[in-house]
Write a protein that holds these residues in place. Structure first.
Motif, mmCIF file in Angstrom:
data_model
loop_
_atom_site.group_PDB
_atom_site.id
_atom_site.type_symbol
_atom_site.label_atom_id
_atom_site.label_comp_id
_atom_site.label_asym_id
_atom_site.label_seq_id
_atom_site.Cartn_x
_atom_site.Cartn_y
_atom_site.Cartn_z
ATOM 1 N N MET A 295 -37.954 47.446 -19.785
ATOM 2 C CA MET A 295 -38.457 48.825 -19.724
ATOM 3 C C MET A 295 -39.440 49.088 -20.868
ATOM 4 N N ARG A 296 -39.093 48.623 -22.059
ATOM 5 C CA ARG A 296 -39.981 48.809 -23.223
ATOM 6 C C ARG A 296 -41.293 48.062 -23.046
ATOM 7 N N GLU A 297 -41.195 46.802 -22.591
ATOM 8 C CA GLU A 297 -42.399 45.976 -22.470
ATOM 9 C C GLU A 297 -43.372 46.533 -21.428
ATOM 10 N N VAL A 298 -42.840 47.011 -20.310
ATOM 11 C CA VAL A 298 -43.703 47.578 -19.267
ATOM 12 C C VAL A 298 -44.403 48.829 -19.802
ATOM 13 N N ARG A 299 -43.660 49.675 -20.491
ATOM 14 C CA ARG A 299 -44.275 50.890 -21.036
ATOM 15 C C ARG A 299 -45.310 50.545 -22.103
ATOM 16 N N THR A 300 -45.070 49.493 -22.877
ATOM 17 C CA THR A 300 -46.065 49.049 -23.863
ATOM 18 C C THR A 300 -47.361 48.651 -23.167
ATOM 19 N N VAL A 301 -47.231 47.915 -22.072
ATOM 20 C CA VAL A 301 -48.408 47.462 -21.312
ATOM 21 C C VAL A 301 -49.204 48.652 -20.787
ATOM 22 N N VAL A 302 -48.500 49.602 -20.169
ATOM 23 C CA VAL A 302 -49.200 50.706 -19.511
ATOM 24 C C VAL A 302 -49.802 51.678 -20.533
ATOM 25 N N TYR A 303 -49.096 51.938 -21.639
ATOM 26 C CA TYR A 303 -49.654 52.822 -22.672
ATOM 27 C C TYR A 303 -50.860 52.162 -23.346
ATOM 28 N N SER A 304 -50.751 50.859 -23.607
ATOM 29 C CA SER A 304 -51.876 50.134 -24.233
ATOM 30 C C SER A 304 -53.096 50.164 -23.323
ATOM 31 N N GLU A 332 -42.178 59.221 -27.118
ATOM 32 C CA GLU A 332 -42.380 57.842 -26.669
ATOM 33 C C GLU A 332 -43.311 57.085 -27.602
ATOM 34 N N LEU A 333 -44.488 57.665 -27.822
ATOM 35 C CA LEU A 333 -45.493 56.966 -28.622
ATOM 36 C C LEU A 333 -45.043 56.799 -30.068
ATOM 37 N N SER A 334 -44.316 57.768 -30.592
ATOM 38 C CA SER A 334 -43.821 57.666 -31.973
ATOM 39 C C SER A 334 -42.961 56.422 -32.147
ATOM 40 N N ARG A 335 -42.079 56.177 -31.154
ATOM 41 C CA ARG A 335 -41.211 54.995 -31.222
ATOM 42 C C ARG A 335 -42.024 53.702 -31.151
ATOM 43 N N ALA A 339 -42.657 50.827 -34.085
ATOM 44 C CA ALA A 339 -42.234 49.435 -33.829
ATOM 45 C C ALA A 339 -43.408 48.462 -33.866
ATOM 46 N N GLY A 340 -44.622 48.979 -34.070
ATOM 47 C CA GLY A 340 -45.806 48.122 -34.121
ATOM 48 C C GLY A 340 -46.283 47.657 -32.765
ATOM 49 N N LYS A 341 -45.847 48.352 -31.708
ATOM 50 C CA LYS A 341 -46.225 47.958 -30.342
ATOM 51 C C LYS A 341 -47.567 48.548 -29.917
ATOM 52 N N LEU A 342 -47.892 49.721 -30.481
ATOM 53 C CA LEU A 342 -49.145 50.384 -30.129
ATOM 54 C C LEU A 342 -49.988 50.586 -31.392
ATOM 55 N N HIS A 343 -51.293 50.386 -31.277
ATOM 56 C CA HIS A 343 -52.199 50.522 -32.419
ATOM 57 C C HIS A 343 -52.943 51.851 -32.315
ATOM 58 N N CYS A 344 -52.246 52.903 -32.708
ATOM 59 C CA CYS A 344 -52.861 54.224 -32.726
ATOM 60 C C CYS A 344 -52.068 55.107 -33.679
ATOM 61 N N ASN A 356 -56.537 52.787 -33.299
ATOM 62 C CA ASN A 356 -57.034 51.958 -34.398
ATOM 63 C C ASN A 356 -56.747 50.497 -34.078
ATOM 64 N N ARG A 357 -57.370 50.048 -32.983
ATOM 65 C CA ARG A 357 -57.141 48.673 -32.536
ATOM 66 C C ARG A 357 -57.559 47.691 -33.613
ATOM 67 N N PRO A 358 -56.749 46.665 -33.825
ATOM 68 C CA PRO A 358 -57.084 45.694 -34.875
ATOM 69 C C PRO A 358 -58.355 44.917 -34.534
ATOM 70 N N ASP A 359 -59.216 44.778 -35.518
ATOM 71 C CA ASP A 359 -60.453 44.006 -35.361
ATOM 72 C C ASP A 359 -60.133 42.536 -35.636
ATOM 73 N N ALA A 360 -60.287 41.688 -34.651
ATOM 74 C CA ALA A 360 -59.906 40.274 -34.773
ATOM 75 C C ALA A 360 -60.694 39.571 -35.884
ATOM 76 N N ARG A 361 -62.002 39.886 -35.988
ATOM 77 C CA ARG A 361 -62.833 39.229 -36.993
ATOM 78 C C ARG A 361 -62.410 39.655 -38.400
ATOM 79 N N ASN A 362 -62.140 40.969 -38.556
ATOM 80 C CA ASN A 362 -61.717 41.484 -39.857
ATOM 81 C C ASN A 362 -60.350 40.920 -40.248
ATOM 82 N N ALA A 363 -59.456 40.811 -39.261
ATOM 83 C CA ALA A 363 -58.123 40.259 -39.520
ATOM 84 C C ALA A 363 -58.224 38.805 -39.972
ATOM 85 N N PHE A 364 -59.140 38.038 -39.347
ATOM 86 C CA PHE A 364 -59.341 36.644 -39.719
ATOM 87 C C PHE A 364 -59.898 36.537 -41.143
ATOM 88 N N TYR A 365 -60.821 37.453 -41.477
ATOM 89 C CA TYR A 365 -61.413 37.476 -42.816
ATOM 90 C C TYR A 365 -60.334 37.756 -43.870
#
Length: 388
Positions: A295-304, A332-335, A339-344, A356-365
């Motif tokens: 249930m959590r994983e499906v909601r993570t997918v749809v909210y993302s 819902e979103l607060s939880r 938990a680090g499931k949503l980036h906002c 605030n989606r993570p920037d892959a290039r910045n994360a690599f840097y």
């Protein structure tokens, strides 16, 4: 448990296992449980499953009938005596293949009456009399069915590894494809949905494992595991547009709406379909232990998926899209954010969600800088040791 699915029928003991599972569920009403108990007792009596009967009676699932138990045990003893005589006769008067068949018959009888340890021991004896890889594989499938009946994941895992080793010696594609479904079911039952989805998708056009479940149920599992495992493009190619899935998805209640409303971003319809599917998930013996996680994983997918289209969006707009209240979305979103499931982040005053989606290039840097600092510290420590 001696069916291997060649006749397209569900393995009777796995049907029995499902009914025993339903009897243990509070969501199943008492009237249905009366019928389930009658079915279980009939199955136990039909196959003389004395050990299981005794265990169920001790747990209060069935009523103890000492006379019935004694009758079943007497029949088992008599049948084993006959099987031992056939084995002795085959060893004295017949060839190796007849000896193997006699041992196999005894193995299958132990499986039928629910004597797990004796069945596994006898299957090993039968394997010792077996030369052909295909026949050895069939013995592994029997072992896998025993493992699934008892939900013995250690036995299942070892049997799958054994089957893969056998395939290195040879083996036909039909058995290899059947093993994929067994392995996929094992991964799904142990919460590795990504591997399960991959194996199920590989087996869509070659499915013959009717001893485990119907093709409709197989598609049900395939869609459920794929939705939380595949990216949007892969989901479209492998699931949404797959002709094999399109042919039967309509037969499973709410499944077509669940899949298509997610892909087409019709979130209100998705929530309605998802709530319709929850009962099926809760009453499935392989999925039920992972109900809350799924249930959590499906909601993570749809909210993302929803948030990916926006840099910022009002909570009111999101609540309207999903057909729920603002308070529900807030909770819902607060939880999920915590938990680090949503980036906002939520601006409660303005009633706005900012992504605030993570920037892959910045994360690599940042990771490179961190590793560089760690390396410099190690070099400095090493230089001090050398100086000493």
């Amino acid at each position: 448990m001696d069916g291997a699915g060649e006749d397209g029928k569900l393995q009777p003991h796995l049907v029995l296992a499902h009914k025993l599972f339903l009897l243990s569920q509070a969501d199943v009403d008492d009237l249905a449980k009366v019928d389930l108990r009658a079915d279980v007792l009939a199955a136990v009596k039909s196959d003389d499953m004395a050990a299981l009967y005794e265990s169920l009676a001790a747990d209060g699932v069935l009523e103890m009938d000492a006379a019935l138990l004694a009758e079943m045990r007497a029949r088992i003893e008599e049948e084993i005596r006959k099987l031992d005589e056939k084995i002795a006769d085959a060893e004295e008067n017949l060839g190796e293949s007849e000896v193997r068949e006699a041992h196999l018959a005894k193995s299958l009888y132990f499986i039928r009456v629910g004597e797990k340890e004796k069945a596994l021991e006898q299957l090993k004896v039968t394997e010792g009399k077996t030369v052909a890889v295909g026949q050895k594989m069939d013995l592994v499938f029997y072992t896998l069915q025993i493992g699934l009946f008892y939900m013995d994941f250690d036995l299942i895992s070892k049997s799958i590894d054994k089957a893969k080793n056998l395939f290195e010696e040879g083996g036909d594609w039909e058995r290899k494809n059947r093993l994929k479904v067994y392995e996929g079911l094992y991964f799904m039952a142990t919460r590795n949905f990504k591997k399960a989805a991959s194996l199920f998708l590989d087996s869509i056009s070659t499915f013959t494992t009717y001893e485990l479940f119907t093709y409709d149920t197989f598609i049900f599992y395939t869609v459920l595991t794929s939705v939380i495992s595949l990216d949007r493009v892969s989901l479209k190619q492998k699931v949404v547009d797959a002709p094999e899935i399109l042919a039967v998805i309509g037969k499973v209640p709410h499944l077509s709406e669940f899949l298509n409303s997610l892909y087409n971003c019709q979130y209100k319809s998705f929530f309605i379909a998802f709530s319709g599917l929850t009962e099926q998930i809760k009453l499935d013996r392989y999925l039920q232990p992972h109900f809350r996680y799924y249930m959590r994983e499906v909601r993570t997918v749809v909210y993302s998926q929803f948030l990916e289209s926006y840099k910022s969006v009002t909570m009111e707009a999101m609540a309207a899209a999903f057909g729920v209240t603002v308070d529900f979305i807030d909770q819902e979103l607060s939880r999920f954010i915590a938990a680090g499931k949503l980036h906002c982040k939520i601006d409660k005053v303005a009633g706005v969600l900012e992504t605030n989606r993570p920037d892959a290039r910045n994360a690599f840097y940042q990771a490179t800088i961190k590793q560089g600092d760690f390396l410099l510290n190690r070099i400095q420590k090493l230089s001090r040791v050398i100086d000493l």
